[in-house]
Design an enzyme around this catalytic site. Sequence first.
Site, mmCIF file in Angstrom:
data_model
loop_
_atom_site.group_PDB
_atom_site.id
_atom_site.type_symbol
_atom_site.label_atom_id
_atom_site.label_comp_id
_atom_site.label_asym_id
_atom_site.label_seq_id
_atom_site.Cartn_x
_atom_site.Cartn_y
_atom_site.Cartn_z
ATOM 1 N N HIS A 271 4.121 13.418 -0.111
ATOM 2 C CA HIS A 271 4.910 12.197 0.068
ATOM 3 C C HIS A 271 4.364 11.137 -0.892
ATOM 4 C CE1 HIS A 271 6.694 8.640 1.566
ATOM 5 N NE2 HIS A 271 5.570 8.186 2.095
ATOM 6 N N ASN B 81 8.007 4.108 -2.779
ATOM 7 C CA ASN B 81 7.973 4.891 -1.546
ATOM 8 C C ASN B 81 9.391 4.946 -0.962
ATOM 9 O OD1 ASN B 81 7.664 5.843 1.056
ATOM 10 N ND2 ASN B 81 5.841 4.627 1.499
ATOM 11 N N CYS C 165 7.777 8.733 7.364
ATOM 12 C CA CYS C 165 7.832 9.347 6.028
ATOM 13 C C CYS C 165 7.662 10.864 6.084
ATOM 14 C CB CYS C 165 6.755 8.743 5.131
ATOM 15 S SG CYS C 165 7.002 6.991 4.856
HETATM 16 O O1 UT7 Z 1 4.329 5.740 3.522
HETATM 17 C C1 UT7 Z 1 3.215 6.173 4.252
HETATM 18 C C2 UT7 Z 1 2.365 5.112 4.835
HETATM 19 N N1 UT7 Z 1 1.885 4.123 3.925
HETATM 20 C C3 UT7 Z 1 0.782 4.304 3.168
HETATM 21 O O2 UT7 Z 1 0.199 5.364 3.179
HETATM 22 C C4 UT7 Z 1 0.268 3.140 2.389
HETATM 23 C C5 UT7 Z 1 -1.247 3.087 2.450
HETATM 24 N N2 UT7 Z 1 -1.850 1.912 1.834
HETATM 25 C C6 UT7 Z 1 -1.766 1.584 0.520
HETATM 26 O O3 UT7 Z 1 -1.090 2.243 -0.236
HETATM 27 C C7 UT7 Z 1 -2.584 0.423 0.015
HETATM 28 O O4 UT7 Z 1 -3.491 0.031 1.022
HETATM 29 C C8 UT7 Z 1 -1.736 -0.812 -0.409
HETATM 30 C C9 UT7 Z 1 -1.010 -0.500 -1.702
HETATM 31 C C10 UT7 Z 1 -0.725 -1.167 0.664
HETATM 32 C C11 UT7 Z 1 -2.630 -2.005 -0.649
HETATM 33 O O5 UT7 Z 1 -3.619 -1.680 -1.612
HETATM 34 P P1 UT7 Z 1 -5.146 -2.022 -1.371
HETATM 35 O O6 UT7 Z 1 -5.869 -1.659 -2.593
HETATM 36 O O7 UT7 Z 1 -5.547 -1.359 -0.095
HETATM 37 O O8 UT7 Z 1 -5.096 -3.576 -1.254
HETATM 38 P P2 UT7 Z 1 -5.657 -4.485 -0.090
HETATM 39 O O9 UT7 Z 1 -4.715 -4.460 1.067
HETATM 40 O O10 UT7 Z 1 -7.104 -4.168 0.147
HETATM 41 O O11 UT7 Z 1 -5.586 -5.873 -0.791
HETATM 42 C C12 UT7 Z 1 -6.469 -6.207 -1.851
HETATM 43 C C13 UT7 Z 1 -6.100 -7.586 -2.319
HETATM 44 C C14 UT7 Z 1 -5.928 -8.591 -1.184
HETATM 45 O O12 UT7 Z 1 -6.419 -9.823 -1.609
HETATM 46 P P3 UT7 Z 1 -7.849 -10.369 -1.110
HETATM 47 O O13 UT7 Z 1 -7.720 -10.441 0.388
HETATM 48 O O14 UT7 Z 1 -8.836 -9.345 -1.558
HETATM 49 O O15 UT7 Z 1 -7.971 -11.678 -1.797
HETATM 50 C C15 UT7 Z 1 -4.431 -8.638 -1.015
HETATM 51 O O16 UT7 Z 1 -3.989 -9.880 -0.493
HETATM 52 O O17 UT7 Z 1 -4.854 -7.534 -3.002
HETATM 53 C C16 UT7 Z 1 -3.963 -8.476 -2.441
HETATM 54 N N3 UT7 Z 1 -2.607 -7.985 -2.530
HETATM 55 C C17 UT7 Z 1 -1.861 -8.172 -3.615
HETATM 56 N N4 UT7 Z 1 -2.103 -8.774 -4.791
HETATM 57 C C18 UT7 Z 1 -1.128 -8.785 -5.690
HETATM 58 C C19 UT7 Z 1 -1.898 -7.286 -1.615
HETATM 59 N N5 UT7 Z 1 -0.676 -7.018 -2.083
HETATM 60 C C20 UT7 Z 1 -0.629 -7.563 -3.324
HETATM 61 C C21 UT7 Z 1 0.358 -7.609 -4.323
HETATM 62 N N6 UT7 Z 1 0.072 -8.229 -5.489
HETATM 63 N N7 UT7 Z 1 1.578 -7.049 -4.156
#
Ligand code: UT7
Length: 342
Positions: free
Chosen positions: A271, A302, A114
Amino acid sequence: MVSHKIGYLGFGSYTPSRVLTNADLEKVVDTSDDWIQRRTGVRTRRIMGQDETVLGMALKAAERALKDASVLPGEILDIRVAVNTWMRFPSLATQVQKELGIESCSASDVSAGCAGFVYAVEDAHNKILAERALYGRELTSLIVGVDGLSLVTNWKDRNTCVLLGDGAGAVVMGVSKSSEILSIHTEADGKYGHLLYSDDVLGQQGKSSDPFEFSPSETTARPYLHMDGKKIFPVAVRTMTRNIKEVLRKHNNMHPNKKIDLPEIDYVYPHQANVRIIRAVADALEIPIEKVYTEGIAKYGNTSAASIPIGYDETRARTEDRLIVDVAFGAGFASGAILRRA
Ligand code: UT7
């Protein structure tokens, strides 16, 4: 007086017309509009239709940038295309050259996740400086950031599919009376490669020692994107914050009498990976959020190498004759920042 400043002469962008909403994704994976908006800031993303391609998007953005800069294709002597989703040869840059009808120019792709657009601007800027210093020749460059992430999206993976979109942005760079690149910083940290990667379609990881034996694995026929977002998040915030400080430090070291401090920055193009990352970077540096481009993530998701130049086109009225910082972070944990006068 002849200007020796090197800066942007014009820009343009292109995003597909097909809109994929959070409600559309609710039908495909176990997610909700509320979760996506709250945790990421994404509302819609654009996805290429049947008749759209990565080359087509790159070309449209490039044509718009050339028109905006009042530069003819034949005046371009260098093309840099930042892209992660072309994955073939000849390079996308050479195909943009062909489609623009440019007889002869330098052309190559830049692969830096990115952060690719920042790297591409750095490469083009360095080349302009080198050609001037070594050969007394002034170049005008075309720089494109483009990605079709829908091509590598696993639509069954809710961790990633809600985040990604397609698009392209382009700038023309050369000798300018007003705009100027002031400093650029890039860095990378490959040890984090396993946190954000695409599948190894050529099977290089398990390659046999016989160079003539080729057996691509069926499971990797499409190079899906994989991401451990939770682990990436804090590194993204720290790294983007550090890049902004570093690009200012570099400039100030070289120009102790013309130092630029953070509060003087008029606008920041980060970004667009997650609105919470953008807000955390702004908070860490005490930059008011009104000075930061955030709308891209809501509209386009993104778009990887395209997110910053799409932002230029969307917000051009806000940044004329201003001090700007661009900052990006992505796979390979390649990152970078540009300090410039728009
Ligand atoms: O492009 C450059 C590189 N990329 C980035 O910089 C992305 C960096 N990361 C992020 O933007 C975030 O970490 C995400 C958007 C990918 C995820 O958000 P988060 O708040 O960190 O969520 P998480 O991974 O901690 O997940 C929290 C919960 C999980 O459930 P449990 O394990 O707590 O029961 C996930 O399974 O949310 C769940 N989850 C979802 N729920 C509904 C993950 N994706 C989804 C979804 N819808 N799409």
